[in-house]
Design a protein around this motif. Structure first.
Motif: not given
Length: 245
Positions: A227-244
């Motif tokens: 159910g999820i389409l692929a094809g985006k460009k970029g890098l996978l990055k993790v974020a601090n949950p308390q800052k978002i």
């Protein structure tokens, strides 16, 4: 002589005061409980990001994991040193205990072949300090490190097991990810002014699937992208949950 009478609190007034104190106390306990839960939840991000950065630093120094002698490899020694951790070896399994109470049990799992690429798969069972509630005995998440896949992927496993009772692959609240396409989170100047693109946070599965699609290696589904389409460009990055949030 005129007698002066000092007026005492009535029973109704005392009951009102006691009710106000009870409400304030209940609110304080609720706030403290939420704060404790938030602090424990942050261990998942701290644990994932900590081992990922330590692995990246070891790779930058030219060290790579040795499936035949993992416990005594320079790769593990460097990770242990940079995390100020303690190491113990049992067979070819390595246990790393970080000062913050997070432990990692690292082991070689298998090799894979994917199209024209091949490489090892390492399993990392991450155990974090937990808030004791109900029947929960411990909080563990299984990660898979693939050093040869897209410059080294650290994949949270998406199936609940005895060694993976917290599914970080789908928990945006514990481990949020976003796709960095080069402009996200940056103020860019154009001829007609400035532009800012805010990161769109989601869980690991959705971000990974949008970039790469499903990942199945040696018959094991590590990331399912139905159910999820692929094809985006970029890098996978993790974020601090308390800052978002």
């Amino acid at each position: 002589m005129i007698k002066k009478f000092e007026r005492a609190f009535s029973l109704a007034e005392l009951l009102i005061v006691m009710a106000i104190i009870a409400i304030i106390t209940a609110m304080s306990f609720s706030i403290a409980k939420k704060g404790i839960k938030s602090a424990y939840n942050l261990f998942f991000y701290t644990g994932y990001n900590g081992i990922y950065e330590a692995i990246g630093d070891a790779i930058d120094y030219g060290y790579s994991p040795d499936s035949a002698n993992l416990g005594n490899s320079d790769f593990i020694e460097h990770i242990t040193k940079i995390m100020s951790a303690q190491k113990s070896v049992s067979g070819n399994d390595v246990k790393i205990e970080a000062p913050n109470g997070i432990t990692y049990t690292i082991s070689y799992k298998t090799d894979y072949i994917l199209e024209n690429e091949s490489g090892p798969i390492y399993q990392i069972i991450m155990k974090v300090p937990y808030q004791k509630t109900g029947n929960e005995s411990e909080a563990k998440s299984t990660l898979y490190y693939l050093p040869n896949l897209r410059n080294g992927m650290l994949i949270p496993y998406g199936v609940i097991t005895a060694d993976n009772n917290v599914n970080l692959q789908r928990r945006q609240d514990l481990l949020p990810f976003y796709i960095d396409d080069g402009s996200v989170g940056r103020i860019l100047e154009y001829s007609n002014g400035y532009s800012y693109s805010k990161p769109v946070f989601t869980n690991f599965r959705e971000a990974f699937c949008q970039l790469y699609g499903s990942l199945t290696l040696e018959g094991v589904s590590y990331v399912s992208c139905s159910g999820i389409l692929a094809g985006k460009k970029g890098l996978l990055k993790v974020a601090n949950p308390q800052k978002i949030f």
